[in-house]
Write an enzyme that holds these catalytic residues in place. Structure first.
Site, mmCIF file in Angstrom:
data_model
loop_
_atom_site.group_PDB
_atom_site.id
_atom_site.type_symbol
_atom_site.label_atom_id
_atom_site.label_comp_id
_atom_site.label_asym_id
_atom_site.label_seq_id
_atom_site.Cartn_x
_atom_site.Cartn_y
_atom_site.Cartn_z
ATOM 1 N N ARG A 132 7.814 -34.375 -30.575
ATOM 2 C CA ARG A 132 8.136 -35.603 -29.860
ATOM 3 C C ARG A 132 7.150 -36.701 -30.263
ATOM 4 N NH1 ARG A 132 8.350 -31.423 -25.871
ATOM 5 N NH2 ARG A 132 10.455 -31.137 -24.999
ATOM 6 N N LYS A 177 5.823 -31.693 -22.640
ATOM 7 C CA LYS A 177 6.239 -32.168 -21.329
ATOM 8 C C LYS A 177 5.690 -31.253 -20.246
ATOM 9 C CE LYS A 177 10.464 -34.761 -22.336
ATOM 10 N NZ LYS A 177 11.910 -34.875 -22.043
ATOM 11 N N HIS A 201 13.124 -40.349 -31.771
ATOM 12 C CA HIS A 201 13.843 -39.247 -31.123
ATOM 13 C C HIS A 201 15.029 -38.785 -31.970
ATOM 14 C CE1 HIS A 201 14.379 -36.656 -27.699
ATOM 15 N NE2 HIS A 201 15.655 -36.965 -27.618
ATOM 16 N N ARG A 217 13.913 -36.270 -34.351
ATOM 17 C CA ARG A 217 13.838 -34.954 -33.703
ATOM 18 C C ARG A 217 15.223 -34.314 -33.664
ATOM 19 N NH1 ARG A 217 11.055 -31.731 -29.695
ATOM 20 N NH2 ARG A 217 12.322 -31.302 -27.843
ATOM 21 N N HIS A 221 12.502 -26.639 -25.125
ATOM 22 C CA HIS A 221 13.404 -27.048 -24.060
ATOM 23 C C HIS A 221 13.192 -26.172 -22.834
ATOM 24 C CE1 HIS A 221 16.508 -29.076 -26.941
ATOM 25 N NE2 HIS A 221 15.560 -29.909 -26.560
ATOM 26 N N TYR A 225 23.312 -28.848 -30.228
ATOM 27 C CA TYR A 225 23.230 -28.847 -31.692
ATOM 28 C C TYR A 225 24.238 -27.900 -32.331
ATOM 29 C CZ TYR A 225 19.046 -31.398 -30.532
ATOM 30 O OH TYR A 225 18.189 -32.325 -30.009
#
Length: 368
Positions: free
Chosen positions: A216, A240, A316, A319, A342, A351
């Site tokens: 990120r 995160k 992003h 990514r 995630h 994806y």
């Protein structure tokens, strides 16, 4: 032994900005820093700024922003809270300061700004205390304000991603464009040419790393030298939620990183052990190099993407590009989910639908 501690420029900037806000907001941001990254805390303050500016714009408070009392938030009627949500939907912001181009907030941006305000109210009601150990606020009007429902069919999300990414076959082409071709777009302008020559290795390494790891934006700019292990191609990051992770990266990024680091000391005039990996030159004759910011990274990517003919590419989207290429080559959602870190593996399923040529071909064969 004395320790020479120097605050990061981002922290100095954050502390300066907090002077324009009420004390309870500063307390909230300092609390937020304990559970998340500095970059995320800065983002929260940015989104809260919209809320406090709105209060002044609508006349809910006519004094200085720093003087807004928390009692005003506690007594805010539901109607006014709903009006803020409507304001975010209708307001136009300056998208490009050079051209004065305006745009409306996307629904995801509106939800992000609402989330910041909701989190502040929750802090004031459930975490912050008075000197008497009582909750700072006893009423949370923002708890009654719902976020926008973003339920969108996964195929639509996949189509949106597919239209705004680099495909794996374009990775090397994009990097080579930055390394060799972009300079010819500058038409010999001395200042721009010198700037590009100085930062070319850095910019290549930045973009190559994202395309070879899926990091990120805030993770990339937050990298320190001690976070990188060239021995096993892994990078230590705080993702995160302030979760530590070890993220593998490829040999192409390894080569480009090492090339950048070989010129970093001389080009940016820093000690070889200076920890921030990606640097920005100081402005002015006495400007000191400092850690590259998230905004600067975004500007770098957007500059090259526009010149390359792919203006929709952002950090992003790089990514997303990595994730799409990873899935095409490995077809392993579980491993990709771990690589992208995630929280919910279901998020990674998007994806599986980005490159849908095989599914389309199968549907055509039904009556073929």
């Amino acid at each position: 032994m004395s320790i020479n501690f120097q605050k990061p420029p981002e922290l100095v900037s954050l502390e300066q900005k907090l002077k324009d806000f009420p004390t309870f907001v500063a307390d909230y941001i300092h609390h937020k820093r304990q559970e998340t990254t500095l970059q995320t805390a800065i983002s929260y303050l940015y989104d809260l700024s919209t809320f406090f500016d709105w209060m002044g714009y609508t006349g809910l408070f006519t004094g200085s922003k720093s003087e807004v009392p928390y009692s005003l938030l506690e007594k805010m009627p539901v109607k006014q809270a709903m009006e803020y949500k409507a304001f975010l939907k209708d307001i136009e912001y300056i998208k490009n300061t050079k051209t004065e181009e305006k745009a409306k907030y996307k629904e995801t941006t509106i939800n992000r700004k609402l989330t910041a305000v909701k989190d502040l109210f929750n802090y004031l009601c459930n975490i912050a205390e008075t000197d008497n150990l009582e909750p700072l606020m006893t009423r949370n009007v923002m708890a009654k304000i719902k976020l926008i429902d973003l339920k969108v069919e996964i195929d639509k999300l996949a189509d949106n991603i597919a239209s705004k990414i680099l495909w794996e076959s374009e990775f090397d082409e994009f990097i080579d464009f930055i390394r060799y071709d972009y300079i010819h777009r500058l038409n010999g302008k001395t200042k721009e040419v010198n700037f590009h020559n100085k930062n070319c290795e850095r910019d290549v390494a930045l973009i190559s790393l994202i395309l070879d790891s899926g990091l990120r934006a805030f993770e990339v700019v937050g990298l320190n030298l001690s976070d990188i292990s060239f021995h096993n191609n892994k990078i230590s990051v705080l993702g995160k939620g302030n979760k530590a992770a070890s993220v593998p990266f490829g040999d192409v990024a390894k080569r480009d990183l090492q090339e950048y680091l070989s010129v970093r000391t001389n080009k940016y005039k820093v000690d070889p052990g200076y920890e921030p990996v990606f640097l920005s030159s100081g402005t002015g004759p006495k400007g000191e190099p400092s850690r590259l910011t998230k905004r600067q990274l975004q500007n770098i990517v957007e500059k090259y993407a526009k010149a390359f003919g792919k203006p929709n590419i952002s950090v992003h989207k790089l990514r997303h590009s990595y994730a799409t290429a990873y899935h095409e080559k490995n077809n392993d959602i579980a491993k990709l989910s771990k690589q992208l870190r995630h929280a919910d593996p279901k998020t990674t399923m998007i994806y599986h639908h980005v490159n849908d040529d095989q599914r389309v071909a199968a549907a055509k064969r039904v009556r073929g």
